[in-house]
Write an enzyme that holds these catalytic residues in place. Structure first.
Site, PDB file in Angstrom:
ATOM      1  CG  ASN A  92      -6.461  -0.878   2.070  1.00  0.00           C
ATOM      2  OD1 ASN A  92      -5.906  -0.439   1.070  1.00  0.00           O
ATOM      3  ND2 ASN A  92      -5.798  -1.352   3.110  1.00  0.00           N
ATOM      4  CB  CYS A 127      -0.950  -0.005   1.183  1.00  0.00           C
ATOM      5  SG  CYS A 127      -2.020  -1.450   1.190  1.00  0.00           S
ATOM      6  CG  HIS A 160      -3.074   3.470   2.732  1.00  0.00           C
ATOM      7  ND1 HIS A 160      -3.745   3.071   1.612  1.00  0.00           N
ATOM      8  CD2 HIS A 160      -2.906   2.356   3.502  1.00  0.00           C
ATOM      9  CE1 HIS A 160      -3.984   1.772   1.692  1.00  0.00           C
ATOM     10  NE2 HIS A 160      -3.479   1.318   2.828  1.00  0.00           N
TER      11      HIS A 160
END
Ligand code: UT7
Length: 336
Positions: A288, A118, A258
Site C-alpha cells: 500500500n 490514501c 487503491h
C-alpha cells in the site's frame, strides 16, 4: 460533468518507486510471520522502501517530472501545485513547495499540501476540478507521495506488513477541445471513525503547564475495522459514481483501485462483475503506497500492456479520516 465547470483534461501521469525491495521473507527477521500468512491475507509479496536520506520529496519530484514531460507542458507553464501526502517528511515547507522549487516551476506559483491519506489523489483531483473548472488556474500539477516505511511501527506485524513507499503525479489542464475527462467524481469523509487509522504528531506542552500525552509518530491501524468498513461502504459507493457518470459498470474499461488489500480489490471486482483483465492490481509488488497507489497502478498498467489508452476507468480509494472517493475518468492516448 458539471454544466457550470470548464472541462478538465488529464494531460500526463507519472510515478516513481524506490529501488530497495523488502520481501515478506525479509520481514520474518523482524517478527513472527510468514510469506504465506501475509500473501493470503493481503496479496502482498514485497514492497519498496526508501533507504538512507531518500524520502517522499525525492520520489514525488521524479513522478512529477515524468507527468510534466508526458503532458507536453514546460514546468514554467504549471500554475498551481497540489500535493497529497498522508504524512510528508516535513509538515512545512509543504511537500508541494519543496517539489515546486526542485522542478523549476516559477517561484510565485501557489503550492500547497492537502491531507486525505490514501484518498489524497482523488481529493486533489476534486480540488483541481474546482480550480480549473472555475477558470482560476489552468495547468495544475497533482502529486501523491509517501514514505510510509518511516512511519509504520516495525514492531507491529498487523500494520507494517501492508505499507510501501512510492509517488505518483498527474498534470491536469483545461480541456480546450471541450471534452471533459471527468465523467463523475465524488469524495467523502467520516471523522467519527477517525480512530481506525491515525498518526500522532508528537509534541510536548509548555513546561509551565500540565503535560499532555506525547504521541509516538507511528501509524496505528485497527485493520479489521478498516476492512469491514471498506467492504461494506466502497462497492455500493462505486456503483453510485458509475451511475452519476450516466454509465453502467460494463461500459467502463478498467477498475484502478487503491492498492490496500487484494481481498478488498476482489470484493470490488465481484460487485462490478469484472474479468481479471479489467482489474488493475500490482499490490503484490508494492504493498500500500497510500495515495500514490492509483497513479502507480495506472502507469505501470500501461507500461505492461494491461491498460490500453483511449479508454475509461474507475479510480477509487479510501484511507485515514476515514476518507473515500471515486472517479470515472477518460484515459486519453499519450498520457503515460
Ligand atoms: O489505506 C488504508 C489501509 N488499511 C487497510 O486497508 C487495512 C485493511 N485490513 C486488512 O488488510 C487486514 O485487517 C490485515 C491484513 C491488516 C489483518 O488481517 P486480519 O485477518 O484482519 O487479521 P487480524 O488483525 O484480525 O489478526 C488475526 C490474527 C491475530 O492473532 P490471534 O489474536 O487471532 O491469535 C494476529 O495477532 O493474526 C495475527 N497476525 C499475524 N500473524 C502472522 C496479525 N498480523 C500477523 C502477521 N503474521 N503479519
Amino acid at each position: 460533468m458539471s454544466k457550470n465547470l470548464k472541462p478538465l483534461r488529464i494531460a500526463g501521469v507519472g510515478y516513481s518507486v524506490p529501488e530497495t525491495i523488502v520481501t515478506n521473507d525479509d520481514l520474518t527477521k523482524l517478527y513472527e510471520t510468514s510469506d504465506e500468512w501475509i500473501y493470503t491475507r493481503t496479496g502482498i509479496k514485497e514492497r519498496r522502501v526508501v533507504s538512507g536520506n531518500q524520502n517522499a520529496v525525492d520520489l514525488g519530484k521524479e513522478a512529477a517530472k515524468k507527468a510534466i514531460e508526458k503532458s507536453g507542458f514546460k514546468p514554467e507553464e504549471i500554475d498551481c501545485v497540489i500535493a497529497a501526502a498522508s504524512a510528508p517528511p516535513q509538515l512545512y515547507p509543504a511537500l508541494a513547495c519543496n517539489i515546486q522549487a526542485r522542478l523549476g516551476i516559477p517561484d510565485f506559483v501557489p503550492s500547497f499540501d492537502l491531507t486525505a491519506a490514501c484518498t489524497g489523489l482523488i481529493y486533489a483531483l476534486q480540488v483541481a476540478r474546482g480550480l480549473i473548472g472555475s477558470g482560476l488556474y489552468k495547468n495544475i500539477l497533482l502529486i501523491a507521495a509517501d514514505n510510509n516505511s518511516r512511519l509504520v511501527d516495525w514492531e507491529d506485524r498487523g500494520s507494517s506488513i501492508l505499507f510501501g513507499d512510492g509517488a505518483g503525479a498527474m498534470v491536469v489542464t483545461e480541456a480546450e477541445d471541450g471534452v471533459d475527462d471527468i465523467l463523475s467524481l465524488d469524495v467523502r469523509a467520516d471523522g467519527s471513525i477517525g480512530q481506525y487509522i491515525y498518526l500522532d504528531t508528537p509534541g510536548k506542552n509548555c513546561p509551565l503547564v500540565e503535560p499532555c500525552d506525547e504521541g509516538d509518530a507511528k501509524i496505528h491501524m485497527a485493520g479489521r475495522d478498516v476492512y469491514k468498513f471498506v467492504v461494506t461502504t466502497l462497492p455500493k459507493y462505486v456503483d453510485k459514481c458509475i451511475d452519476e457518470a450516466g454509465m453502467t459498470a460494463a461500459d467502463i474499461d478498467y477498475l484502478i483501485p487503491h492498492q490496500a488489500n487484494q481481498r478488498i480489490i476482489e470484493a470490488l471486482q465481484q460487485r462490478l462483475e469484472y474479468s481479471d483483465e479489467k482489474v488493475i492490481s500490482n499490490i503484490k509488488y508494492y504493498g500500500n503506497t497510500s495515495a500514490a497507489s492509483i497513479p502507480i497502478a495506472l502507469v505501470e498498467g500501461v507500461e505492461q500492456g494491461k491498460i490500453k489508452l483511449g479508454s475509461t476507468a474507475i479510480l477509487c480509494g479510501f484511507g485515514a479520516g476515514m476518507t473515500w472517493g471515486a472517479a470515472v475518468v477518460r484515459l486519453r492516448e499519450g498520457i503515460c
